[in-house]
Write a protein that holds these residues in place. Structure first.
Motif, mmCIF file in Angstrom:
data_model
loop_
_atom_site.group_PDB
_atom_site.id
_atom_site.type_symbol
_atom_site.label_atom_id
_atom_site.label_comp_id
_atom_site.label_asym_id
_atom_site.label_seq_id
_atom_site.Cartn_x
_atom_site.Cartn_y
_atom_site.Cartn_z
ATOM 1 N N ILE A 144 -5.427 8.805 9.051
ATOM 2 C CA ILE A 144 -4.772 7.739 9.813
ATOM 3 C C ILE A 144 -5.573 6.442 9.735
ATOM 4 O O ILE A 144 -4.993 5.349 9.656
ATOM 5 N N TYR B 135 -2.006 9.107 18.117
ATOM 6 C CA TYR B 135 -1.630 10.154 17.160
ATOM 7 C C TYR B 135 -2.748 11.165 16.961
ATOM 8 O O TYR B 135 -2.485 12.333 16.683
ATOM 9 N N GLU C 131 4.987 9.344 9.229
ATOM 10 C CA GLU C 131 4.581 8.066 9.799
ATOM 11 C C GLU C 131 4.039 7.104 8.749
ATOM 12 O O GLU C 131 4.464 5.968 8.671
ATOM 13 N N LEU D 234 5.850 9.703 23.464
ATOM 14 C CA LEU D 234 6.035 9.726 22.016
ATOM 15 C C LEU D 234 6.889 10.909 21.577
ATOM 16 O O LEU D 234 7.798 10.765 20.745
ATOM 17 N N ALA E 51 0.925 16.604 15.642
ATOM 18 C CA ALA E 51 0.771 15.730 14.485
ATOM 19 C C ALA E 51 -0.082 16.420 13.419
ATOM 20 O O ALA E 51 -1.010 17.172 13.740
ATOM 21 N N GLN F 102 -3.676 4.704 16.685
ATOM 22 C CA GLN F 102 -4.537 5.736 16.102
ATOM 23 C C GLN F 102 -4.966 6.740 17.164
ATOM 24 O O GLN F 102 -4.905 7.956 16.950
ATOM 25 N N TYR G 110 0.439 11.302 7.101
ATOM 26 C CA TYR G 110 0.448 11.974 8.403
ATOM 27 C C TYR G 110 1.809 11.775 9.064
ATOM 28 O O TYR G 110 2.578 10.870 8.714
ATOM 29 N N LEU H 169 -1.998 13.502 19.634
ATOM 30 C CA LEU H 169 -0.890 14.383 19.245
ATOM 31 C C LEU H 169 -1.373 15.456 18.267
ATOM 32 O O LEU H 169 -0.922 16.602 18.307
ATOM 33 N N HIS H 170 -2.297 15.076 17.405
ATOM 34 C CA HIS H 170 -2.879 16.065 16.487
ATOM 35 C C HIS H 170 -3.676 17.103 17.265
ATOM 36 O O HIS H 170 -3.566 18.309 17.005
ATOM 37 N N LEU I 240 4.475 13.978 12.389
ATOM 38 C CA LEU I 240 4.491 15.030 13.395
ATOM 39 C C LEU I 240 5.746 15.870 13.285
ATOM 40 O O LEU I 240 6.775 15.438 12.768
ATOM 41 N N TYR J 165 10.514 10.695 19.534
ATOM 42 C CA TYR J 165 10.857 11.312 18.254
ATOM 43 C C TYR J 165 11.992 12.320 18.393
ATOM 44 O O TYR J 165 12.804 12.475 17.478
#
Length: 253
Positions: A102, A126, A167, A41, A135, A123, A156, A129-130, A158, A45
């Protein structure tokens, strides 16, 4: 899948096809397959690519020919919303309810759209990622944290260097997602992050001041921002909590 559409390998480090090779119809469809690992991911990006697919489909990767981009110093809140904020009890925070945001974005009804692209797998990806610090969420509450405020909207996305890749956003009460966007833009602008990627323009984002860039323009801007070494910081602490009423005078009319 069309034979002309590349399939990604199982290696999360494998490069994506060049965005310029994306299909014209549907606009921006670039590849399919692979996984939603954090490594893949982030690589997507960094190259102007994002996943967008529905349950039952393979993972689809996109880089549209027209890109929606906000300048962090040029968010326009509608006059009526600015007026209503002056006496509002809403407060804004960051990164205190990422999973709630999210999940709410995934279930928010959207005109002309059945179902959601924010699948359970998306979900989980991400949220990871958070957890890794990439994120972030912006949350609008009716009432302060001490008062146990009710979540009324947010967004939300990133960070990639000094580019924020948005997103999704949602509003449980009218205007809440716009407030979240204006609060995010103010935070980013102060820290030298000039742009917010909003992926594909729509009527709502146009009213808030989004610009439509070509893919080439967007990728050129991204290449100048993605490699900034941004020191890790706790966005929840840095941002704190402040009244949404302050945006009535600081956001553009």
């Amino acid at each position: 899948m069309s034979l002309h559409l590349p399939q990604l390998s199982n290696d999360p480090q494998a490069p994506f096809p060049a965005p310029a090779t994306a299909l014209a119809v549907p606009d921006g469809l670039l590849a399919f397959g692979g996984d939603l690992s954090a490594e893949r991911l982030l690589n997507a990006y960094r190259n102007g690519i994002f996943p967008w697919y529905s349950d039952g489909e393979p993972i689809l990767w996109w880089s549209p020919s027209q890109r929606a981009v906000f300048r962090s110093d040029a968010i326009h809140l509608p006059t009526r919303l600015r007026r209503s904020l002056r006496d509002s009890s809403w407060v804004v925070r960051m990164d205190t309810a990422f999973s709630d945001i999210i999940a709410a974005c995934a279930t928010a009804p959207r005109a002309g759209q059945a179902g959601t692209w924010i699948t359970p797998a998306m979900q989980r990806a991400y949220v990871e990622l958070h957890r890794l610090g990439h994120a972030h969420s912006v949350e609008v509450f009716d009432g302060s944290e001490l008062d146990g405020g009710r979540l009324v909207g947010g967004l939300y996305g990133l960070g990639v260097g000094r580019m924020f890749c948005g997103e999704s956003m949602y509003s449980a009460e009218s205007g809440a997602s716009s407030v979240a966007l204006a609060a995010l833009a103010r935070y980013l602008h102060i820290r030298g992050w000039p742009l917010i990627d909003a992926q594909v323009p729509n009527a709502h984002t146009r009213r808030l001041g989004v610009e439509t860039w070509t893919r080439r323009e967007y990728l050129q801007a991204l290449s100048g921002l993605r490699d900034y070494d941004v020191p890790p910081e706790n966005w929840a602490v840095k941002f704190g909590e402040y009244p949404a009423s302050t945006l009535a005078t600081t956001a553009s009319a």
